[in-house]
Scaffold this active site. Structure first.
Site, PDB file in Angstrom:
ATOM      1  N   SER A 140       0.876  -1.172   0.000  1.00 15.43           N
ATOM      2  CA  SER A 140       0.000   0.000   0.000  1.00 15.43           C
ATOM      3  C   SER A 140       0.911   1.219   0.000  1.00 15.43           C
ATOM      4  CB  SER A 140      -0.858  -0.004   1.272  1.00 15.43           C
ATOM      5  OG  SER A 140      -1.447   1.256   1.492  1.00 15.43           O
ATOM      6  N   TYR A 153      -2.139  -0.407  10.508  1.00 17.78           N
ATOM      7  CA  TYR A 153      -2.223  -0.907   9.131  1.00 17.78           C
ATOM      8  C   TYR A 153      -0.938  -0.549   8.381  1.00 17.78           C
ATOM      9  CZ  TYR A 153      -3.951  -1.123   4.244  1.00 17.78           C
ATOM     10  OH  TYR A 153      -4.112  -1.393   2.902  1.00 17.78           O
TER      11      TYR A 153
END
Ligand SMILES: NC(=O)c1ccc[n+]([C@@H]2O[C@H](COP(=O)([O-])OP(=O)(O)OC[C@H]3O[C@@H](n4cnc5c(N)ncnc54)[C@H](O)[C@@H]3O)[C@@H](O)[C@H]2O)c1
Length: 249
Positions: A140, A153
């Site tokens: 990501s 995250y």
């Protein structure tokens, strides 16, 4: 392009993984759709089969080692090989660090990072025997820069980044490549769960990307298929941003 190649895609019942499985199958690949979500996973496979494609569904809880071992064993038995592993499944939990429970932290780390270790572990054993293989991990932009409000995250995605680079270095001698893709916000069920369905909010988020739109699952699947193909045979250990320019700012 992927005729006679066996491809495992985790988290393929939804979003990016689903599109990736569909695109591989449309290009001739034999695809194992792995997900904890049996209903949507079997729907993906039923649709692919009705289109004449080769696919199986393997119900898998990717946080459980025996399930991951089973996934790679069934794929090998069914298709006779494992050419590509796409470690795609992931979850987002946005609880701030000072309020996050250990359970939430463990769930994030287990789903986003341990799952990739476990599937890679069993895929590598087959790929090493074949002296050939490709692993693609879903990282990501949160693995490159600190996306606000999702610290835990981001931490898992930082781990995904270094796992990818380390796999690339350690297994190059077996002709196994490992790369990751780093999307910014992609229009998937995960994003709906995080920011809702409000068009105005989505438009506001889209403006964070210099190109002025959110990414689509197709945008990310295109990058994954490129990294799985022979066209990228000299690319390993790379992190390919699929972010509409977000990290170029
Ligand atoms: N959507 C985004 O904006 C975005 C941005 C950057 C990175 N990513 C990454 O892309 C990947 C896919 O995201 P998405 O948006 O398509 O998500 P999604 O929520 O649409 O799909 C994720 C899939 O993973 C499955 N899954 C979750 N936990 C599992 C488990 N323990 N075992 C088996 N399957 C499990 C879910 O059932 C679901 O089908 C994730 O790794 C995510 O972190 C997404």
């Amino acid at each position: 392009m992927f005729e006679n190649r066996a491809i495992v895609v985790t988290g393929a019942a939804s979003g990016i993984g689903k599109q990736t499985a569909i695109d591989f199958a449309r290009q001739g690949g034999m695809v194992a759709v792995a997900d904890i979500d049996e209903k949507n996973g079997t729907d993906v496979v039923a649709k692919l089969k009705s289109d004449g494609r080769d696919a199986i569904f393997v119900k898998t809880d990717l946080t459980v080692e025996a399930d991951c071992e089973n996934l790679l064993a069934i794929t090998t038995t069914t298709f006779g090989r494992i050419d590509v592993l796409v470690n795609n499944a992931g979850i987002e939990i946005s609880t701030p660090i000072h309020e996050m429970s250990v359970d939430e932290w463990d769930r994030l780390v287990d789903t986003n990072l341990k799952s990739m270790f476990l599937c890679s572990k069993y895929a590598l054993r087959e790929m090493m025997k074949a002296t050939s293989g490709v692993i693609i991990n879903l990282c990501s932009v949160g693995g490159l820069v600190a996306w606000p409000g999702i610290a835990a995250y981001n931490a898992t995605k930082g781990g995904v980044m270094m796992l990818t680079k380390s796999l690339a270095v350690d297994y190059a001698k077996y002709n196994i490549r490992a790369n990751c893709v780093c999307p910014s916000i992609i229009d998937t069920p995960m994003t709906d769960a995080s920011i809702g369905h409000d068009a105005a909010v989505k438009e506001q988020k889209a403006k964070l990307n210099p190109v002025g739109r959110l990414g689509t699952p197709e945008d990310v699947a295109n990058a994954i298929l490129f990294l799985a193909s022979d066209a990228s045979s000299f690319i390993t250990g790379a992190a390919l941003t699929v972010d509409g320019g977000y990290t170029a700012l």
